[in-house]
Design a protein around this motif. Structure first.
Motif, PDB file in Angstrom:
ATOM      1  N   ARG A  72       0.807  -1.214   0.000  1.00 25.28           N
ATOM      2  CA  ARG A  72       0.000   0.000   0.000  1.00 25.28           C
ATOM      3  C   ARG A  72       0.844   1.269   0.000  1.00 25.28           C
ATOM      4  O   ARG A  72       0.412   2.313  -0.477  1.00 25.28           O
ATOM      5  N   SER A  73       2.054   1.184   0.550  1.00 22.05           N
ATOM      6  CA  SER A  73       2.903   2.374   0.632  1.00 22.05           C
ATOM      7  C   SER A  73       4.369   1.953   0.631  1.00 22.05           C
ATOM      8  O   SER A  73       4.705   0.795   0.854  1.00 22.05           O
ATOM      9  N   GLU A  86       8.641   8.619  -1.742  1.00 22.49           N
ATOM     10  CA  GLU A  86       7.550   8.016  -0.973  1.00 22.49           C
ATOM     11  C   GLU A  86       6.328   7.871  -1.862  1.00 22.49           C
ATOM     12  O   GLU A  86       6.130   8.665  -2.784  1.00 22.49           O
ATOM     13  N   HIS A 104       1.967   6.309  -1.861  1.00 19.92           N
ATOM     14  CA  HIS A 104       0.831   5.680  -1.185  1.00 19.92           C
ATOM     15  C   HIS A 104      -0.272   5.472  -2.212  1.00 19.92           C
ATOM     16  O   HIS A 104      -0.589   6.372  -2.990  1.00 19.92           O
ATOM     17  N   THR A 125       0.650   2.657  -8.988  1.00 22.86           N
ATOM     18  CA  THR A 125       0.062   3.109  -7.727  1.00 22.86           C
ATOM     19  C   THR A 125      -1.452   3.003  -7.730  1.00 22.86           C
ATOM     20  O   THR A 125      -2.078   3.095  -6.683  1.00 22.86           O
ATOM     21  N   ASN A 151       5.353  -0.724   3.197  1.00 18.38           N
ATOM     22  CA  ASN A 151       4.129  -0.369   3.921  1.00 18.38           C
ATOM     23  C   ASN A 151       4.366   0.454   5.195  1.00 18.38           C
ATOM     24  O   ASN A 151       3.800   0.157   6.250  1.00 18.38           O
TER      25      ASN A 151
END
Length: 220
Positions: free
Chosen positions: A39-40, A69, A71, A123, A199
């Motif tokens: 997810r991240s 980064e 998400h 993403t 994550n």
């Protein structure tokens, strides 16, 4: 914006985001697990952009570095620190590019700028099959201790010619190690990632951008 910076940005966003999950038979399996489970992510990166050589001249390379980064769905941030300070934030609606030296901010519709690039698809996609609508994928032979996947756009009207993704197995899963991007003009951008976190809990504020006071804001 200097042309070398534009090249860095186009190479960066022609590319894409990251891969993580668990060890698998080949790169395609790892990619599928990443899409389903990650997810991240957060990492440090070094980027080397090499322009095609001109007649009678050697190829020129430019190196930059910073942090990255992302998400799901559709949010990412690149903070360049060397050799110049620059921030790129995709907040799900708008892609913001802030050049500190020029005190200039460029705001573009994210779907129009990133809609057909790996960074947007990786993403937003829920599985590998949805990515195959726009890209062809091929598992490459393992080398340098990494698993590799090559992604090639199905249409010819994109800036990206191909993206080669290198994945490294770790005790926490599969980490993104390398993104090797070839664009339609023959420019190559290689990003090496280190200290990759799978994550992490990322605050929503990371993906919120506000133009600094006094900055020129351009909306093409």
């Amino acid at each position: 914006m200097p042309i070398s910076r534009r090249h860095a940005l186009s190479a960066l966003f022609g590319i894409a985001l990251s891969l993580s999950g668990a060890a698998h038979a080949d790169g395609l399996d790892a990619l599928n697990q990443f899409i389903k489970q990650t997810r991240s992510g957060r990492a440090q990166f070094t980027q080397v952009v090499t322009s095609p050589p001109k007649a009678g001249q050697a190829a020129r390379s430019k190196t930059s570095s910073g942090s990255f980064e992302f998400h799901r769905p559709g949010k990412s941030r690149f903070d360049y620190r060397k050799p110049f300070v620059q921030t790129l934030v995709a907040d799900g609606q708008t892609l913001w590019m802030h050049d500190v030296d020029l005190n200039q901010v460029t705001a573009r519709n994210q779907a129009q700028v990133l809609g057909s690039t790996p960074v947007a698809l990786l993403t937003a996609a829920s599985d590998l099959e949805s990515l195959k609508i726009d890209f062809q994928f091929k598992a490459e032979a393992d080398r340098d201790g990494l698993q590799w996947v090559r992604a090639t756009p199905k249409t010819s009207d994109t800036q990206i010619q191909s993206v080669l993704v290198g994945l490294r197995a770790s005790d926490k899963g599969i980490e993104l190690a390398v993104l090797d991007v070839q664009d339609a003009l023959g420019q190559r951008s290689v990003l090496n990632f280190t200290a990759f976190e799978l994550n992490p809990a990322l605050p929503a504020s990371i993906f919120v951008f506000k133009a600094p006071a006094g900055a020129d804001v351009i909306r093409p």
